[in-house]
Design a protein around this motif. Sequence first.
Motif, PDB file in Angstrom:
ATOM      1  N   GLY A 170      -4.825 -20.019 -58.019  1.00 19.44           N
ATOM      2  CA  GLY A 170      -5.905 -20.550 -58.847  1.00 19.44           C
ATOM      3  C   GLY A 170      -7.248 -20.393 -58.152  1.00 19.44           C
ATOM      4  O   GLY A 170      -7.377 -20.647 -56.954  1.00 19.44           O
ATOM      5  N   VAL A 171      -8.236 -19.967 -58.935  1.00 22.68           N
ATOM      6  CA  VAL A 171      -9.573 -19.743 -58.377  1.00 22.68           C
ATOM      7  C   VAL A 171     -10.601 -20.443 -59.254  1.00 22.68           C
ATOM      8  O   VAL A 171     -10.573 -20.315 -60.483  1.00 22.68           O
ATOM      9  CB  VAL A 171      -9.900 -18.224 -58.309  1.00 22.68           C
ATOM     10  N   GLY A 172     -11.505 -21.189 -58.630  1.00 21.16           N
ATOM     11  CA  GLY A 172     -12.624 -21.803 -59.354  1.00 21.16           C
ATOM     12  C   GLY A 172     -13.929 -21.366 -58.713  1.00 21.16           C
ATOM     13  O   GLY A 172     -14.095 -21.492 -57.493  1.00 21.16           O
ATOM     14  N   VAL A 173     -14.833 -20.811 -59.523  1.00 22.39           N
ATOM     15  CA  VAL A 173     -16.122 -20.337 -59.003  1.00 22.39           C
ATOM     16  C   VAL A 173     -17.233 -21.054 -59.769  1.00 22.39           C
ATOM     17  O   VAL A 173     -17.282 -20.974 -61.013  1.00 22.39           O
ATOM     18  CB  VAL A 173     -16.292 -18.808 -59.203  1.00 22.39           C
ATOM     19  N   ASN A 174     -18.119 -21.739 -59.066  1.00 23.80           N
ATOM     20  CA  ASN A 174     -19.279 -22.329 -59.735  1.00 23.80           C
ATOM     21  C   ASN A 174     -20.172 -21.192 -60.222  1.00 23.80           C
ATOM     22  O   ASN A 174     -20.517 -20.298 -59.456  1.00 23.80           O
ATOM     23  CB  ASN A 174     -20.103 -23.186 -58.766  1.00 23.80           C
ATOM     24  N   ILE A 175     -20.535 -21.251 -61.484  1.00 25.05           N
ATOM     25  CA  ILE A 175     -21.404 -20.206 -62.039  1.00 25.05           C
ATOM     26  C   ILE A 175     -22.824 -20.751 -62.217  1.00 25.05           C
ATOM     27  O   ILE A 175     -23.802 -20.120 -61.862  1.00 25.05           O
ATOM     28  CB  ILE A 175     -20.880 -19.709 -63.405  1.00 25.05           C
ATOM     29  N   LYS A 176     -22.916 -21.939 -62.762  1.00 26.77           N
ATOM     30  CA  LYS A 176     -24.215 -22.549 -63.060  1.00 26.77           C
ATOM     31  C   LYS A 176     -24.527 -23.633 -62.025  1.00 26.77           C
ATOM     32  O   LYS A 176     -23.612 -24.167 -61.394  1.00 26.77           O
ATOM     33  CB  LYS A 176     -24.153 -23.205 -64.452  1.00 26.77           C
ATOM     34  N   PRO A 177     -25.811 -23.990 -61.903  1.00 25.81           N
ATOM     35  CA  PRO A 177     -26.183 -25.059 -60.963  1.00 25.81           C
ATOM     36  C   PRO A 177     -25.371 -26.312 -61.227  1.00 25.81           C
ATOM     37  O   PRO A 177     -25.079 -26.644 -62.378  1.00 25.81           O
ATOM     38  CB  PRO A 177     -27.659 -25.309 -61.272  1.00 25.81           C
ATOM     39  N   ARG A 178     -24.961 -26.978 -60.163  1.00 26.01           N
ATOM     40  CA  ARG A 178     -24.214 -28.222 -60.324  1.00 26.01           C
ATOM     41  C   ARG A 178     -24.629 -29.194 -59.238  1.00 26.01           C
ATOM     42  O   ARG A 178     -25.051 -28.801 -58.150  1.00 26.01           O
ATOM     43  CB  ARG A 178     -22.717 -27.981 -60.296  1.00 26.01           C
TER      44      ARG A 178
END
Length: 266
Positions: free
Chosen positions: A148-156
């Motif tokens: 499983g991979v999670g990549v932040n795309i937008k500012p958080r």
Amino acid sequence: MSNVMGWPVGQIREALAAHLPGFRVEVLTQVDSTNSELMRRARNGQMEPVLLVAEQQTAGRGRLGRQWFSGEGESLGAIPSLTFSLGLPLSPRDWSGLSLAVGLSVVQSLHPELRLKWPNDVWWHARKLAGILIETASFGENRYAVVGVGVNIKPRASTGLATPAAWLEEVLPALDASQALLRIAAPLLQTIKTFEQHGFALFQARFAERDALRGLSVALSDGRVGVAQGVDGTGALRLHTAHGPQTITSAEVSVRPLSPPSLAAL
Ligand code: BTN
């Protein structure tokens, strides 16, 4: 070419099929966790290779029992986080180092300045851009792996995070979640298949080039401190401590750099 809500599904499927024919690509608008969903399916006998993408996870999971938050987006262009899992039968001789090889593949697909924080966090200038959660299960003779991979795309916001967040928009502004997936997916599958045949040793030198911790004083969640000295051929973290050299293999510890980096902590 098929295209689910703007996701280049056909293109991704074709690219994956070059490494493993018959790979399915599926996009869900919402699921609790892509890792949990693939494990549920595997328990029900569905173990065919699949790439499962979720536009939104309601119970995303991270390492060490943590939660993985993605934020909320209303359309593909606004999806705040790329979340997906690759599920496939896998039988390497030695599993150690798989998560490092996966992290390496993700950074190599995205940007030369991205770094890896052992074992597999993706860092952009000491802020966390992406995380990886690998789970495996045995069903009779067969071993099934979910990557499983999670990549932040937008500012958080970084509230509540051990490491401040980074997001892909600041690294590669032209890349949305779907384009990021297109870049990551096929090389990732290739990496996993190469790992299955050859193990981690083949990736060790390239991991060293991306190692964010090398030479830094670090603290482990189990209380140990030391200077990170890279990883060995199995992916274990080499630590120089006051009690001599140690290797850290446990996936159950977390590591954080001590700042300022100094041997005084030993
Ligand atoms: C971590 O940094 O602790 C790992 C985060 C992994 C998050 C991804 S998002 C897709 C997949 N589904 C999950 O529930 N977790 C992983």
